[in-house]
Design a protein around this motif. Structure first.
Motif, PDB file in Angstrom:
ATOM      1  N   LYS A  18     -27.962  51.443  31.261  1.00  0.00           N
ATOM      2  CA  LYS A  18     -29.624  51.344  29.511  1.00  0.00           C
ATOM      3  C   LYS A  18     -28.835  52.672  29.557  1.00  0.00           C
ATOM      4  O   LYS A  18     -29.746  52.892  27.469  1.00  0.00           O
ATOM      5  CB  LYS A  18     -30.398  51.785  30.675  1.00  0.00           C
ATOM      6  CG  LYS A  18     -31.022  49.730  31.580  1.00  0.00           C
ATOM      7  CD  LYS A  18     -31.997  49.978  32.523  1.00  0.00           C
ATOM      8  CE  LYS A  18     -32.663  48.971  32.805  1.00  0.00           C
ATOM      9  NZ  LYS A  18     -33.449  48.995  33.780  1.00  0.00           N
ATOM     10  N   LYS A  19     -28.854  53.990  30.312  1.00  0.00           N
ATOM     11  CA  LYS A  19     -28.497  54.837  29.155  1.00  0.00           C
ATOM     12  C   LYS A  19     -27.626  54.445  27.482  1.00  0.00           C
ATOM     13  O   LYS A  19     -27.549  55.257  26.586  1.00  0.00           O
ATOM     14  CB  LYS A  19     -28.308  56.251  30.077  1.00  0.00           C
ATOM     15  CG  LYS A  19     -29.290  57.058  30.220  1.00  0.00           C
ATOM     16  CD  LYS A  19     -28.882  58.265  31.595  1.00  0.00           C
ATOM     17  CE  LYS A  19     -29.906  58.797  32.007  1.00  0.00           C
ATOM     18  NZ  LYS A  19     -29.887  59.487  33.220  1.00  0.00           N
ATOM     19  N   PHE A  20     -26.610  54.473  28.126  1.00  0.00           N
ATOM     20  CA  PHE A  20     -25.313  52.877  27.551  1.00  0.00           C
ATOM     21  C   PHE A  20     -25.962  52.454  26.401  1.00  0.00           C
ATOM     22  O   PHE A  20     -25.255  53.417  25.182  1.00  0.00           O
ATOM     23  CB  PHE A  20     -24.364  52.985  27.437  1.00  0.00           C
ATOM     24  CG  PHE A  20     -23.448  52.473  26.485  1.00  0.00           C
ATOM     25  CD1 PHE A  20     -21.967  53.272  26.784  1.00  0.00           C
ATOM     26  CD2 PHE A  20     -23.014  51.516  26.520  1.00  0.00           C
ATOM     27  CE1 PHE A  20     -21.396  52.907  25.264  1.00  0.00           C
ATOM     28  CE2 PHE A  20     -22.063  51.036  25.451  1.00  0.00           C
ATOM     29  CZ  PHE A  20     -21.828  51.646  24.516  1.00  0.00           C
ATOM     30  N   THR A  21     -26.694  51.487  26.467  1.00  0.00           N
ATOM     31  CA  THR A  21     -27.251  50.755  25.097  1.00  0.00           C
ATOM     32  C   THR A  21     -28.360  52.077  24.522  1.00  0.00           C
ATOM     33  O   THR A  21     -29.022  51.468  23.059  1.00  0.00           O
ATOM     34  CB  THR A  21     -28.302  49.716  25.673  1.00  0.00           C
ATOM     35  OG1 THR A  21     -29.083  50.529  26.705  1.00  0.00           O
ATOM     36  CG2 THR A  21     -27.079  49.364  26.733  1.00  0.00           C
ATOM     37  N   GLU A  22     -28.431  53.396  24.555  1.00  0.00           N
ATOM     38  CA  GLU A  22     -29.310  53.615  23.943  1.00  0.00           C
ATOM     39  C   GLU A  22     -28.771  54.692  22.909  1.00  0.00           C
ATOM     40  O   GLU A  22     -29.036  55.248  22.046  1.00  0.00           O
ATOM     41  CB  GLU A  22     -29.900  54.850  25.161  1.00  0.00           C
ATOM     42  CG  GLU A  22     -31.580  54.122  25.888  1.00  0.00           C
ATOM     43  CD  GLU A  22     -32.245  54.272  26.424  1.00  0.00           C
ATOM     44  OE1 GLU A  22     -31.672  56.117  26.501  1.00  0.00           O
ATOM     45  OE2 GLU A  22     -32.904  54.045  26.828  1.00  0.00           O
ATOM     46  N   THR A  23     -27.571  55.004  23.144  1.00  0.00           N
ATOM     47  CA  THR A  23     -26.721  56.784  22.671  1.00  0.00           C
ATOM     48  C   THR A  23     -26.147  54.995  21.535  1.00  0.00           C
ATOM     49  O   THR A  23     -26.321  54.041  20.808  1.00  0.00           O
ATOM     50  CB  THR A  23     -25.129  56.343  23.210  1.00  0.00           C
ATOM     51  OG1 THR A  23     -24.494  54.801  23.371  1.00  0.00           O
ATOM     52  CG2 THR A  23     -25.255  56.433  24.286  1.00  0.00           C
ATOM     53  N   GLU A  24     -25.556  56.334  19.998  1.00  0.00           N
ATOM     54  CA  GLU A  24     -24.848  55.715  18.686  1.00  0.00           C
ATOM     55  C   GLU A  24     -24.466  55.156  19.037  1.00  0.00           C
ATOM     56  O   GLU A  24     -24.073  54.377  17.990  1.00  0.00           O
ATOM     57  CB  GLU A  24     -25.181  56.876  18.130  1.00  0.00           C
ATOM     58  CG  GLU A  24     -25.007  56.586  16.608  1.00  0.00           C
ATOM     59  CD  GLU A  24     -26.450  56.146  15.315  1.00  0.00           C
ATOM     60  OE1 GLU A  24     -25.926  55.213  15.275  1.00  0.00           O
ATOM     61  OE2 GLU A  24     -27.537  56.226  16.345  1.00  0.00           O
ATOM     62  N   ALA A  25     -23.462  55.119  19.747  1.00  0.00           N
ATOM     63  CA  ALA A  25     -21.828  54.233  20.071  1.00  0.00           C
ATOM     64  C   ALA A  25     -21.942  52.739  20.192  1.00  0.00           C
ATOM     65  O   ALA A  25     -21.688  52.294  19.501  1.00  0.00           O
ATOM     66  CB  ALA A  25     -21.156  55.166  20.867  1.00  0.00           C
ATOM     67  N   PHE A  26     -23.712  52.733  21.494  1.00  0.00           N
ATOM     68  CA  PHE A  26     -23.505  51.336  21.490  1.00  0.00           C
ATOM     69  C   PHE A  26     -23.777  50.718  20.313  1.00  0.00           C
ATOM     70  O   PHE A  26     -24.032  50.047  20.167  1.00  0.00           O
ATOM     71  CB  PHE A  26     -24.664  51.461  22.326  1.00  0.00           C
ATOM     72  CG  PHE A  26     -24.821  49.973  22.783  1.00  0.00           C
ATOM     73  CD1 PHE A  26     -24.309  48.768  23.173  1.00  0.00           C
ATOM     74  CD2 PHE A  26     -26.331  49.250  22.782  1.00  0.00           C
ATOM     75  CE1 PHE A  26     -24.856  48.022  23.947  1.00  0.00           C
ATOM     76  CE2 PHE A  26     -26.624  48.177  23.070  1.00  0.00           C
ATOM     77  CZ  PHE A  26     -25.851  47.487  23.277  1.00  0.00           C
TER      78      PHE A  26
END
Length: 178
Positions: free
Chosen positions: A143-151
């Motif tokens: 979930k934290k990854f989906t909040e990143t600019e990369a995602f």
């Protein structure tokens, strides 16, 4: 007289059970008729016997690398992250699937397998956690990854969803009202 009463009781019990069975079968038949059936066929996914050590330090590093350096050849509807568990080590995998529907049959095609498909989890990462807590922590990291600019700027957002396949939890889902 007792023997006759016992036999008569068994006869009534048998008739009641037979009637219940007929009623149950009739209800099942009605349910099948009302709802119909459908079939889902999934392309096989078989992990390798040995997963190489990961060059990434975290789930975020791994997925960021995939999002920046690998791109599916065609649009992907569903990205799936799953957990491969073994007594010695655990690993995550990333795949992309597209659903093709024909009549009452759906075929889930395995259409994306990145070069960096696996992330071998370091043995100390979830060492003191039970399975449930480990799955919750992995889901939180996803979930934290989906909040990143990369995602947010990656091909992942062109999909319908991003799911933790092991638990069935949808980590991210496209807003379908756009």
């Amino acid at each position: 007289m007792k023997r006759f009463t016992l036999n008569l009781s068994l006869l009534f019990l048998t008739l009641i059970i037979a009637n219940c069975r007929q009623e149950t079968e009739k209800m099942l038949e009605e349910t099948r008729t009302v709802h119909g059936t459908s079939t889902l066929i999934e392309d096989d996914f078989t992990p390798p016997p040995v997963i190489p050590a990961s060059k990434f330090k975290s789930i975020n590093d791994w997925l960021t690398n995939v999002s920046k350096n690998e791109k599916p050849e065609k649009p992907i509807s569903h990205f799936k992250i799953g957990l491969i568990e073994s007594p010695k080590e655990n690993a995550l995998y990333l795949i992309g699937r597209n659903l093709i529907e024909k009549g009452d049959t759906s075929h889930s095609m395995l259409d994306f397998e990145p070069k960096e498909m696996y992330f071998l989890i370091s043995s100390g990462t979830y060492k003191n956690l039970g399975r449930k807590e480990m799955l919750e922590k992995i889901a939180l990291e996803l979930k934290k990854f989906t909040e990143t600019e990369a995602f947010k700027t990656s091909f992942f957002t062109a999909a319908t969803d991003f799911t933790f396949e092991t638990t069935g939890e949808v980590i991210w889902q496209k807003d379908l009202e756009q």
